[in-house]
Design an enzyme around this catalytic site. Structure first.
Site, PDB file in Angstrom:
ATOM      1  N   GLN A 237       0.811  -1.212   0.000  1.00  0.00           N
ATOM      2  CA  GLN A 237       0.000   0.000   0.000  1.00  0.00           C
ATOM      3  C   GLN A 237       0.850   1.270   0.000  1.00  0.00           C
ATOM      4  O   GLN A 237       0.318   2.371  -0.128  1.00  0.00           O
ATOM      5  CB  GLN A 237      -0.925   0.004   1.220  1.00  0.00           C
ATOM      6  CG  GLN A 237      -1.953  -1.104   1.229  1.00  0.00           C
ATOM      7  CD  GLN A 237      -2.794  -1.094   2.494  1.00  0.00           C
ATOM      8  OE1 GLN A 237      -2.400  -0.553   3.528  1.00  0.00           O
ATOM      9  NE2 GLN A 237      -3.969  -1.713   2.432  1.00  0.00           N
ATOM     10  N   ASP A 238       2.143   1.126   0.133  1.00  0.00           N
ATOM     11  CA  ASP A 238       3.029   2.283   0.221  1.00  0.00           C
ATOM     12  C   ASP A 238       3.199   2.949  -1.140  1.00  0.00           C
ATOM     13  O   ASP A 238       3.558   2.297  -2.127  1.00  0.00           O
ATOM     14  CB  ASP A 238       4.391   1.851   0.765  1.00  0.00           C
ATOM     15  CG  ASP A 238       5.300   3.028   1.051  1.00  0.00           C
ATOM     16  OD1 ASP A 238       5.244   3.551   2.171  1.00  0.00           O
ATOM     17  OD2 ASP A 238       6.055   3.432   0.142  1.00  0.00           O
ATOM     18  N   ILE A 239       2.961   4.261  -1.201  1.00  0.00           N
ATOM     19  CA  ILE A 239       3.043   4.998  -2.465  1.00  0.00           C
ATOM     20  C   ILE A 239       4.460   4.975  -3.017  1.00  0.00           C
ATOM     21  O   ILE A 239       4.673   4.871  -4.228  1.00  0.00           O
ATOM     22  CB  ILE A 239       2.572   6.450  -2.264  1.00  0.00           C
ATOM     23  CG1 ILE A 239       1.104   6.487  -1.814  1.00  0.00           C
ATOM     24  CG2 ILE A 239       2.746   7.250  -3.555  1.00  0.00           C
ATOM     25  CD1 ILE A 239       0.145   5.889  -2.812  1.00  0.00           C
TER      26      ILE A 239
END
Length: 284
Positions: A237-239
């Site tokens: 989920q980390d951009i």
């Protein structure tokens, strides 16, 4: 007092310093290869200075206390015993191979305090890096403690006693202030023991953390990585991870979660280092 630790061959201290220098709370001297760290052992705040020359690290306790209590913790924080050559050899067999030439040997420096790690991760949720560090710095310098030029996060009891309005004055959103105070109350009242959490299986630790209001998958994973030292997590989920993989593949679209999960699976059991090198590939 001073102690010398022999670093493994290929340990890239300069890259580790570059990464932690993003945090204004840490004093980094690149010319001297030095950083001051706030080490937390048995509820004691211990200011430590680490300097590297010629593959050897000099450890100095700045308050002149004994180094014995911090030795084991420093080995963990500095990732001295992590098989970085083995990590690189494994990741070179994956899609990450093109970015490993400069990055191999870069250690993942862990946070010095479990509570501080969790607070910082909650504070940094959904913020750009510059403002995230601005907010965590304000929090620590307002409610924490400085010792021999080293800043320490406040005690959970201190944060638990704050009002939402007090944190709002530091530009916390109301929701984030509630998360920080609420989590701190759980810790202060003994409902949440972070040392016990990191000893659980990964699945149980994730489950227990995500039962807490304000802690989702991203926050739990990042805490277990940077606080608990779990070497096999990959926060899809980390951009930053998404952007790094997009660049790595030369794609115009961000990868799907399924694509990222597959990439992470190929990097096991060193998914955390895969994440680190992906971050480094776009931040360095």
């Amino acid at each position: 007092m001073m102690e010398v630790i022999e670093l493994p061959s290929g340990y890239q201290w300069s890259r580790a310093l570059k990464r932690v220098a993003a945090d204004p709370l840490l004093h980094v001297d690149f010319d001297e290869g030095r950083v001051r760290l706030p080490v937390r052992v048995e509820r004691e705040n211990i200011p430590v200075q680490c300097t590297v020359h010629g593959g050897k690290m000099q450890i100095v306790r700045l308050d002149d206390g004994p180094l014995a209590p911090v030795h084991e913790e420093l080995i963990r924080i500095l990732q001295v015993q992590t098989p970085l050559a083995q990590v690189a050899a494994h990741l070179e067999q994956t899609a990450l191979s093109p970015i490993l030439h400069e990055l191999r040997g870069t250690p993942l420096l862990l946070d010095s305090s479990l509570y501080g790690s969790l607070m910082r991760t909650i504070i940094h949720q959904q913020l750009n890096m510059a403002f995230a560090y601005t907010l965590s710095t304000r929090f620590v310098q307002t409610y924490g403690m400085e010792k021999d030029g080293v800043w320490f996060y406040p005690e959970p009891e201190v944060t638990a006693a704050l009002s939402v309005e007090e944190l709002r004055e530091l530009q916390f959103s109301r929701q984030k202030a509630e998360y920080v105070i609420g989590t701190s109350k759980r810790i202060a009242e003994g409902e949440l023991d972070l040392h016990e959490v990191i000893r659980l299986s990964r699945a149980e630790a994730m489950k227990q953390l995500q039962h807490i209001r304000g802690i989702g998958r991203w926050t739990a994973e990042n805490f277990l990585m940077f606080g608990g030292g779990d070497l096999d997590l990959f926060p899809v989920q980390d951009i930053g991870i998404q952007n790094a993989v997009k660049r790595l593949k030369g794609s115009e679209q961000k990868p799907s979660y399924d694509e990222l999960e597959q990439l992470g699976a190929a990097c096991a059991p060193f998914r955390t280092y895969a994440a680190l090198y992906l971050w480094e590939s776009i931040e360095g």
